[in-house]
Structures are given as structure tokens and as C-alpha cells.
Design a protein around this motif. Structure first.
Motif, PDB file in Angstrom:
ATOM      1  N   UNK A 303       0.897  -1.074  -0.106  1.00  0.00           N
ATOM      2  CA  UNK A 303      -0.042  -0.132   0.231  1.00  0.00           C
ATOM      3  C   UNK A 303       1.069   1.424  -0.120  1.00  0.00           C
ATOM      4  N   UNK A 304       0.511   1.981  -0.991  1.00  0.00           N
ATOM      5  CA  UNK A 304       1.177   3.539  -1.061  1.00  0.00           C
ATOM      6  C   UNK A 304       1.020   4.190   0.323  1.00  0.00           C
ATOM      7  N   UNK A 305       2.355   4.981   0.907  1.00  0.00           N
ATOM      8  CA  UNK A 305       2.037   5.601   1.983  1.00  0.00           C
ATOM      9  C   UNK A 305       1.585   7.084   1.551  1.00  0.00           C
ATOM     10  N   UNK A 306       0.749   7.897   2.875  1.00  0.00           N
ATOM     11  CA  UNK A 306       0.338   9.163   2.578  1.00  0.00           C
ATOM     12  C   UNK A 306       1.551   9.978   2.890  1.00  0.00           C
ATOM     13  N   UNK A 307       2.051  10.876   2.144  1.00  0.00           N
ATOM     14  CA  UNK A 307       3.317  11.803   1.964  1.00  0.00           C
ATOM     15  C   UNK A 307       2.954  12.959   2.146  1.00  0.00           C
ATOM     16  N   UNK A 308       3.409  13.772   3.150  1.00  0.00           N
ATOM     17  CA  UNK A 308       3.341  15.255   3.375  1.00  0.00           C
ATOM     18  C   UNK A 308       4.371  16.185   2.262  1.00  0.00           C
ATOM     19  N   UNK A 309       4.211  17.209   2.140  1.00  0.00           N
ATOM     20  CA  UNK A 309       4.924  18.125   1.120  1.00  0.00           C
ATOM     21  C   UNK A 309       5.324  19.122   1.875  1.00  0.00           C
ATOM     22  N   UNK A 310       6.696  19.729   1.966  1.00  0.00           N
ATOM     23  CA  UNK A 310       7.400  20.731   2.753  1.00  0.00           C
ATOM     24  C   UNK A 310       7.097  22.008   1.980  1.00  0.00           C
ATOM     25  N   UNK A 311       7.834  23.083   2.634  1.00  0.00           N
ATOM     26  CA  UNK A 311       7.687  24.433   1.965  1.00  0.00           C
ATOM     27  C   UNK A 311       8.467  24.453   0.727  1.00  0.00           C
ATOM     28  N   UNK A 312       9.258  23.754   0.640  1.00  0.00           N
ATOM     29  CA  UNK A 312      10.130  23.752  -0.828  1.00  0.00           C
ATOM     30  C   UNK A 312       9.584  23.598  -1.932  1.00  0.00           C
ATOM     31  N   UNK A 313       8.382  22.706  -1.988  1.00  0.00           N
ATOM     32  CA  UNK A 313       7.726  22.381  -3.044  1.00  0.00           C
ATOM     33  C   UNK A 313       6.713  23.402  -3.472  1.00  0.00           C
ATOM     34  N   UNK A 314       6.573  23.480  -4.943  1.00  0.00           N
ATOM     35  CA  UNK A 314       5.697  24.613  -5.218  1.00  0.00           C
ATOM     36  C   UNK A 314       4.409  24.572  -4.890  1.00  0.00           C
ATOM     37  N   UNK A 315       3.858  25.858  -4.670  1.00  0.00           N
ATOM     38  CA  UNK A 315       2.462  25.920  -3.878  1.00  0.00           C
ATOM     39  C   UNK A 315       1.646  25.654  -5.477  1.00  0.00           C
ATOM     40  N   UNK A 459       0.760   7.073  15.756  1.00  0.00           N
ATOM     41  CA  UNK A 459       1.133   5.848  15.011  1.00  0.00           C
ATOM     42  C   UNK A 459       0.821   5.943  13.619  1.00  0.00           C
ATOM     43  N   UNK A 460      -0.089   6.687  12.831  1.00  0.00           N
ATOM     44  CA  UNK A 460      -0.372   6.688  11.602  1.00  0.00           C
ATOM     45  C   UNK A 460       0.802   7.431  10.916  1.00  0.00           C
ATOM     46  N   UNK A 461       1.269   8.376  11.493  1.00  0.00           N
ATOM     47  CA  UNK A 461       2.397   9.157  10.801  1.00  0.00           C
ATOM     48  C   UNK A 461       3.660   8.256  10.886  1.00  0.00           C
ATOM     49  N   UNK A 462       3.972   7.335  11.732  1.00  0.00           N
ATOM     50  CA  UNK A 462       5.139   6.768  11.863  1.00  0.00           C
ATOM     51  C   UNK A 462       5.089   5.634  10.962  1.00  0.00           C
ATOM     52  N   UNK A 463       3.815   5.043  10.638  1.00  0.00           N
ATOM     53  CA  UNK A 463       3.638   4.089  10.089  1.00  0.00           C
ATOM     54  C   UNK A 463       3.906   3.902   8.278  1.00  0.00           C
ATOM     55  N   UNK A 464       3.940   5.204   7.999  1.00  0.00           N
ATOM     56  CA  UNK A 464       4.011   5.576   6.602  1.00  0.00           C
ATOM     57  C   UNK A 464       5.455   5.350   5.912  1.00  0.00           C
ATOM     58  N   UNK A 465       6.452   5.162   7.119  1.00  0.00           N
ATOM     59  CA  UNK A 465       7.560   4.890   6.821  1.00  0.00           C
ATOM     60  C   UNK A 465       8.605   5.919   5.999  1.00  0.00           C
ATOM     61  N   UNK A 466       8.144   6.515   4.975  1.00  0.00           N
ATOM     62  CA  UNK A 466       9.100   7.134   4.356  1.00  0.00           C
ATOM     63  C   UNK A 466       9.563   8.623   4.836  1.00  0.00           C
ATOM     64  N   UNK A 467       8.931   9.087   5.746  1.00  0.00           N
ATOM     65  CA  UNK A 467       8.987  10.639   6.541  1.00  0.00           C
ATOM     66  C   UNK A 467       9.107  10.202   7.870  1.00  0.00           C
ATOM     67  N   UNK A 468       9.972   9.431   8.292  1.00  0.00           N
ATOM     68  CA  UNK A 468      10.168   8.973   9.775  1.00  0.00           C
ATOM     69  C   UNK A 468      10.157  10.264  10.814  1.00  0.00           C
ATOM     70  N   UNK A 469       9.201  10.204  11.508  1.00  0.00           N
ATOM     71  CA  UNK A 469       8.960  11.289  12.151  1.00  0.00           C
ATOM     72  C   UNK A 469       9.948  11.707  13.319  1.00  0.00           C
ATOM     73  N   UNK A 470       9.922  13.017  13.590  1.00  0.00           N
ATOM     74  CA  UNK A 470      10.865  13.631  14.573  1.00  0.00           C
ATOM     75  C   UNK A 470      10.048  14.127  15.750  1.00  0.00           C
ATOM     76  N   UNK A 471      10.204  14.061  16.804  1.00  0.00           N
ATOM     77  CA  UNK A 471       9.346  14.475  18.038  1.00  0.00           C
ATOM     78  C   UNK A 471      10.021  15.610  18.647  1.00  0.00           C
ATOM     79  N   UNK A 472       9.387  16.873  18.715  1.00  0.00           N
ATOM     80  CA  UNK A 472       9.938  18.194  19.418  1.00  0.00           C
ATOM     81  C   UNK A 472       9.216  18.358  20.570  1.00  0.00           C
ATOM     82  N   UNK A 473       9.837  19.179  21.570  1.00  0.00           N
ATOM     83  CA  UNK A 473       9.209  19.573  22.711  1.00  0.00           C
ATOM     84  C   UNK A 473       8.439  20.808  22.590  1.00  0.00           C
TER      85      UNK A 473
END
Length: 672
Positions: A303-315, A459-473
Motif C-alpha cells: 500500500x502506498x504511504x500518505x506523504x506530506x509536502x514541505x515548504x520547498x515544493x511549489x504551491x 502511530x499513523x504518521x510513523x507507519x507511513x515509513x518514508x518520512x520517519x517522524x521527529x518529536x520536538x518539545x
């Protein structure tokens, strides 16, 4: 590896068997040999290839050969039969004086059977790819890909297509992965033999399989050519939660059937995205005994993961809410977006019902496969006036929807998606993250109490694999969102971006410099309604404010270290933006409009107007930010959001949302 099937034969009896091309039949000659057998010979039709293991010294199997040891005969055929029982093989057994003791006779019907998918990821279904039942990441990888069918083809059906159990339009097929059943052989299978397609009960929760109306239909679908918006009359559901196994057609000759596999679930804590579909040839047994599978072909989908898009991609499109009090801000945003040349979508008051924080309600991403891809909005657990917007206003043809329901978990401000960001692509200690890394805010690791993003979303975000999450305070903030102290902007050098961090230290350094230059009397907030101006001298003399910002800087520095470590950043990749904070009830808010909470549209930035102290009639804070960013080729537009956003603990980024183009890089080419 060749699939080998053990076959039993009997003396003085004809054994009729269906053979699948590409496999081997294994016959233990000892098991069928009459007592006292000393020699044997083998004769067969020209279409049958056979060999003996271990190999005898004499290669002519037609002449009597010594019967020594535990002999195994391997049988194969290279092509399908034209008719039933077309090929023959016999094993003759001899005694001590080469007298005939008996014959074991085999009649073979050869068929070709393959269940095929796009295992080489070129958008077309190839025949019998050897890697169709496996997955490998990377540009030299393989494995078929499945999309979650989370859009809807019906404008009036405000539910994802995966909630329907039928196909109503041909256009829905493009959201599914093609699969082809190919057979070649005689006009019909021998009596009692049949083909069945089947899935496991656990996989039935994740997929459905539909079949075209007749063999050879929909050939154009595998090449990506679809007839849009035409109703489909005959695409029956073959496999699903209520049907785990179903007999499938065998038509004889050279035939194929087109199937369409629909994804029902995104990757999650309890689902790694792998599903398998099996095709089995069943051999009849006696009455009351189940048929026996003699051959199984299996294909795997990921199954294809859900992928977020950063600020550097074209709006592509900017979203902004119209409220009763934000007309001036909206006009400035309209001007900004128009100058950039981007589309602006205004959410009217009758839809937003006074909720202006559209960033907090949703996050844009996408899904992709070799044959199709489309944007997918992730709806946050936040339950306020905009709660229905992603579902009712965005879900549609080629626009998907997904959400996670917390259940008994407490939903806090940290579940709003101003607390969900993603970095541009980075490389960390030699590991490449071509799609960046997701960034979320949580409570401090050692805190016994505190607010956190709900576990189901994490859990959902971590499961997508390709954008391994980082947790900040981020729980040190009143609102608690990571976008209050950080953002990313594009840059022409180094890693292709800069990380902007709010910095009280940078603010105090700037103000002390102003004081040293004789501008200590310059005042902040001049012209802001209902706010008392504060001079640079007054700010620097406020010891309590200094202590509060020392604490804030410590919190930001802790996150700075995490970001440097987890994103592979150096100090040269980070720009400190002068922002002061104030604390109330042990939580912090921006003292003046938070300039890192900006809208990023390519090289153009819409930044909250800080109303800083003026030097020669120009805001010193604006001047400082321009000097930090314009050297990177960025353009800064400052927008007054004080009365309608800042005083409500938010800024321009909180009040906007941006849908961006997907990455050109393909996620399946990533090296994991």
C-alpha cells in the motif's frame, strides 16, 4: 526457484494429472515399484521432459536401467496442451531377469496459469514477473503498489469510494491497481479441476478485488487510458470481507481476465501495508473430501504511504478563511497570493462558522503509484467549527480523505496540525530522506504530565515509513504547536533550505544594539489599537521578561539540538529570527507577532508584521528579518494580523493552508 510437486503413480493404473507449465512433478520411483524390481525404463511423448535423480550412467531412459537407491524422476513440460490428456509417460519395472513386472502410466494435460501485476513498476502489467510475490525498495527494486481508494467519483456521495462495495464509474478503476489472470491450455480443464482466487481473512480487511465483465475487457486500463464518467455495468466484486475465496473462469485457449485491486486501509500500527492475493488450481477428490490445491500463484501488493509536502515544493493552492473581522488581512493575503501567481481558495463564513484556524484542521499530502496518484487531505482530530470542511469541501474525484479517530484518548491543542510539519529532503549520518522527515510536538520526555498528540495520529504518521517522524518539545507553549517557533524556507545553497527558529537571544541582541546606537527610546506597538507602546529601554529593563525568555530560549535550544541531530543540520543551516515571548501559567506566547509563523510560497514570504521599534521611520525587526532572508533570494511581505490573529494566539501560518505539488521523486525508489 522452480515449484516442485510430489506425484504418486500406481502400477497397472492410469494416473491423469494436470501439469502447470513452469513447475516440476516429482515421482519417487521406489514408492510405485513392485517388489523385487531390479530395473526400470521410461518412455514419454515428445512434449514431456524427464530426468532421474541421482543421474544414471546410461542416459537412454528407454532401455532398462539398474534400479539402485532412492530414485526420483523429475517431469516438466515447456508449453500448454492442445487437448486433455494429450501427453503420455510410462514407467516399466523389470525383475532380476528383466522380465516385466508392471507399468505405471501417466496422462498429462499441461496448462499455463499466471496471476500478474505491475511488479516492475512501469505502469503496465507484465507476464509472470519472478518478483511478483516480493518487495524491494530502491530504483532497482520491485513489487506492485496499491492505492487506498480514499477519493470519491460521485459529487453527491460525500464518502470515500472505499466505503462502497461496487464500482459505479469507469473512472474509479484508475484508483485501483490492475491485476491480470492469464491462462493457456485445452478448451476446458479435466473434469473436477477448477481455479480459485483467495485471500486471507486478515488481508480481506485491507483490499477488495473486482473483475471485468468478460475476458479481454478493459485492456486500455493497464496503459492508463480510461473512459471517464461512464457507468460500469459488469465489474462484479470477487473478493472482499465477505468473500474470501471464489472460483474464477477458465475459458481455454489463450485467454486473460482483468481484475482491479482496491486498497481499503492506510499503513498503520497494526498494518505494514503488505497484502497478498492467491490463485490456486484445485484437484478433485472423492466425495466428502475437500479438493486439493496442486498449484498456487501469489502476488503481493504494498500500500502506498500518505506523504506530506514541505515548504520547498511549489504551491498550487492557498486556503484562507473569511471571518467577520479579518477583511483587511484577507485583502493583503489576496494581494500576496495574486502577486505570486497562485490560486487562492477562500472558505466563507457560512462554512467556517467563525473558525479561522484552517492550518489546525488539516494537513495536505498525497498518494502515488506508477499508474496513478492524487492529493489526500489528513483531517485532524480537532473538533471545532471547521471540522467538516476537509470532508465536505475537499473530498471528491481524485481528491482523497483520511482521518484518525482517537477513541478514548484526550484530544488537546497538540492534535491541531499547526503541530504537524515536515522538513525538506535531508541526509542524516549517510541515510537519505528524499521526502524529508515529519515533525510533531509533544510533552517533554521526562514530564509526568503534559499534553501530547494522540497516539493514533502518531502511530499513523510513523507507519507511513518514508518520512520517519521527529518529536520536538512543544508543550511549553500555550497553544503548543511547532509552527510557533520554527519553519523552513527555500535557499539556493547548502541543503536547498534554511531552518528558521524563533530566538529570544537574537531579539535581545538586536534591542541591545539599538540601545547602544542611541535608539533606546524607540517604541514597539506604535499605532496598534489598545496596546501600550513599549520602548527598547523598557523591554531591556524588564528583568521578569528576561527570565521568561531565558526559559523559552532553553526550550528552543533543546529543540534546536534535536533538529540538528535528526535532520543532519549544522548551525549554518539555521537562521535565528528575533522573537520575544511572555509566559502565563507556565506556558509561553509570542510577545509581538511571531514572524516565523509565516506563509511560504516559493521564494515569497508573507510574514506577520511585528510592530517593532522604528529607526528612521523603519521597523527595526522588519529590517533585521529582511537582512537575514533577502540575501537568499527571498521576498518578504509583512502583513498586519495583530488584531485578528496575534491576540488570539496565532498568526498567518495558523490561519492559512497550502496545497503543494508532489515530489518528482518516487517513494518506492527510496533506499530504506
Amino acid at each position: 526457484m522452480v515449484l516442485r510437486r510430489t506425484l504418486r503413480v500406481d502400477v497397472e493404473r492410469v494416473t491423469r494429472v494436470v501439469y502447470v507449465v513452469g513447475t516440476e512433478l516429482s515421482i519417487n520411483l521406489n514408492r510405485s515399484a513392485p517388489p523385487s524390481s531390479k530395473f526400470f525404463s521410461v518412455k514419454s511423448s515428445s512434449a514431456v521432459q524427464c530426468s532421474i535423480q541421482p543421474p544414471p550412467q546410461e542416459t537412454r531412459l528407454q532401455s532398462p536401467l539398474p534400479f539402485k537407491g532412492n530414485l526420483v524422476m523429475l517431469i516438466s513440460m515447456s508449453q500448454a496442451s492442445q487437448s486433455e490428456n494429450e501427453s503420455k509417460l510410462s514407467v516399466r519395472y523389470y525383475g532380476e531377469k528383466k522380465e516385466v513386472l508392471g507399468n505405471a502410466i501417466l496422462h498429462l494435460t499441461a496448462v499455463e496459469i499466471s496471476l500478474d501485476v505491475d511488479a516492475d513498476r512501469d505502469g503496465k502489467v507484465e507476464r509472470n514477473n519472478p518478483n511478483k510475490n516480493s518487495w524491494k525498495w530502491g530504483k532497482d527494486g520491485y513489487g506492485a503498489i496499491l492505492l487506498v481508494n480514499c477519493d470519491t467519483e460521485q459529487s453527491y456521495w460525500k464518502k470515500p469510494d472505499l466505503e462502497k462495495d461496487s464500482i459505479s464509474k469507469v473512472s474509479d478503476l484508475k484508483d485501483m491497481s490492475p491485476m491480470v489472470l492469464r491462462t493457456r491450455g485445452p478448451a476446458k480443464l479435466p473434469e473436477g479441476y477448477k481455479l480459485t482466487m483467495h485471500i486471507s481473512k486478515s488481508d480481506a480487511e485491507s483490499i477488495r478485488v473486482f473483475r471485468s465483465g468478460s475476458s479481454g475487457d478493459d485492456d486500455n486500463t493497464t496503459s492508463g487510458s480510461f473512459l471517464f464518467n461512464l457507468f460500469v455495468e459488469t465489474h462484479p466484486l470477487v473478493l472482499g470481507s465477505n468473500v474470501l475465496s471464489e472460483e474464477v473462469p477458465y475459458e481455454g485457449g489463450d485467454s486473460k481476465w482483468n481484475y482491479y485491486v482496491e486498497g481499503l486501509r492506510f499503513l498503520d500500527r497494526d498494518f505494514d501495508g503488505s497484502v497478498r492475493i492467491h490463485l490456486s488450481l484445485l484437484e478433485p477428490a472423492t466425495r466428502g473430501i475437500p479438493d486439493t490445491p496442486i498449484f498456487t500463484d501469489t502476488v503481493l501488493f504494498t500500500v502506498a504511504p500518505w506523504i506530506m509536502t514541505p515548504n520547498t515544493l511549489k504551491p498550487i493552492e492557498v486556503f484562507f478563511c473569511k471571518t467577520s473581522d479579518n477583511n483587511k488581512v484577507l485583502q493583503q493575503v489576496q494581494k500576496f497570493v495574486a502577486e505570486v501567481g497562485c490560486k487562492l481558495r477562500i472558505c466563507p463564513q457560512y462554512i467556517n462558522r467563525g473558525d479561522r484556524w484552517i492550518q489546525d484542521q488539516m494537513e495536505f499530502g498525497y498518494v502515488d503509484s506508477p499508474h496513478h496518484g492524487f492529493p489526500v487531505v489528513l483531517d485532524s482530530p480537532r473538533d471545532r467549527e471547521l471540522a467538516e470542511f476537509p470532508h465536505t469541501e475537499l473530498l471528491g474525484p481524485d481528491f482523497g480523505y483520511v482521518t484518525r479517530t482517537p477513541g478514548k484518548e484526550e484530544v488537546t491543542k497538540l492534535d491541531s496540525f499547526g503541530n504537524l510539519e515536515v522538513s525538506p529532503p535531508v541526509t542524516v549520518n549517510g541515510k537519505n530522506y528524499p521526502f524529508g522527515r515529519i515533525i510533531i510536538g509533544v510533552a517533554f520526555p521526562t514530564a509526568e504530565t503534559g499534553r501530547n498528540m494522540t497516539q493514533v495520529v502518531q502511530d499513523f504518521l510513523r507507519a507511513q515509513k518514508v518520512q520517519d517522524p521527529v518529536a520536538l518539545f512543544s508543550d511549553w507553549l500555550t497553544v503548543g504547536h511547532v509552527d510557533e517557533f520554527m519553519t523552513f524556507v527555500p535557499a539556493p545553497d547548502r541543503k536547498g533550505f534554511r531552518l528558521l527558529l524563533a530566538s529570544p537571544d537574537a531579539a535581545y541582541k538586536l534591542f541591545k544594539g539599538l540601545q547602544n546606537d542611541g535608539h533606546g527610546g524607540a517604541r514597539m506597538f506604535e499605532g496598534v489599537k489598545d496596546v501600550d507602546p513599549q520602548s527598547v529601554d523598557e523591554i531591556l529593563e524588564d528583568e521578569d521578561l528576561q527570565l521568561q525568555n531565558n526559559y523559552v530560549q532553553n526550550c528552543i535550544d533543546w529543540n534546536r539540538d534535536v533538529l540538528k541531530r535528526e535532520l543532519g543540520l549544522e548551525d549554518a543551516d539555521i537562521i535565528d529570527v528575533p522573537i520575544l515571548f511572555t509566559t502565563h501559567d507556565k506556558k509561553a506566547d509570542a510577545y509581538y507577532p511571531d514572524m516565523v509563523n509565516m506563509i511560504v510560497l516559493g521564494k515569497d514570504l508573507a510574514i506577520p508584521k511585528p510592530f517593532g521599534p522604528k529607526v528612521n521611520g523603519v521597523c527595526a525587526l522588519e529590517t533585521e528579518v529582511r537582512s537575514l532572508l533577502e540575501g537568499l533570494g527571498l521576498t518578504c511581505m509583512f502583513i498586519d494580523d495583530f488584531a485578528t490573529y496575534h491576540i488570539w494566539h496565532g498568526e498567518l501560518h495558523c490561519g492559512s493552508n497550502v496545497r503543494r505539488e508532489p515530489f518528482k521523486e518516487k517513494w518506492w525508489n527510496m533506499v530504506m
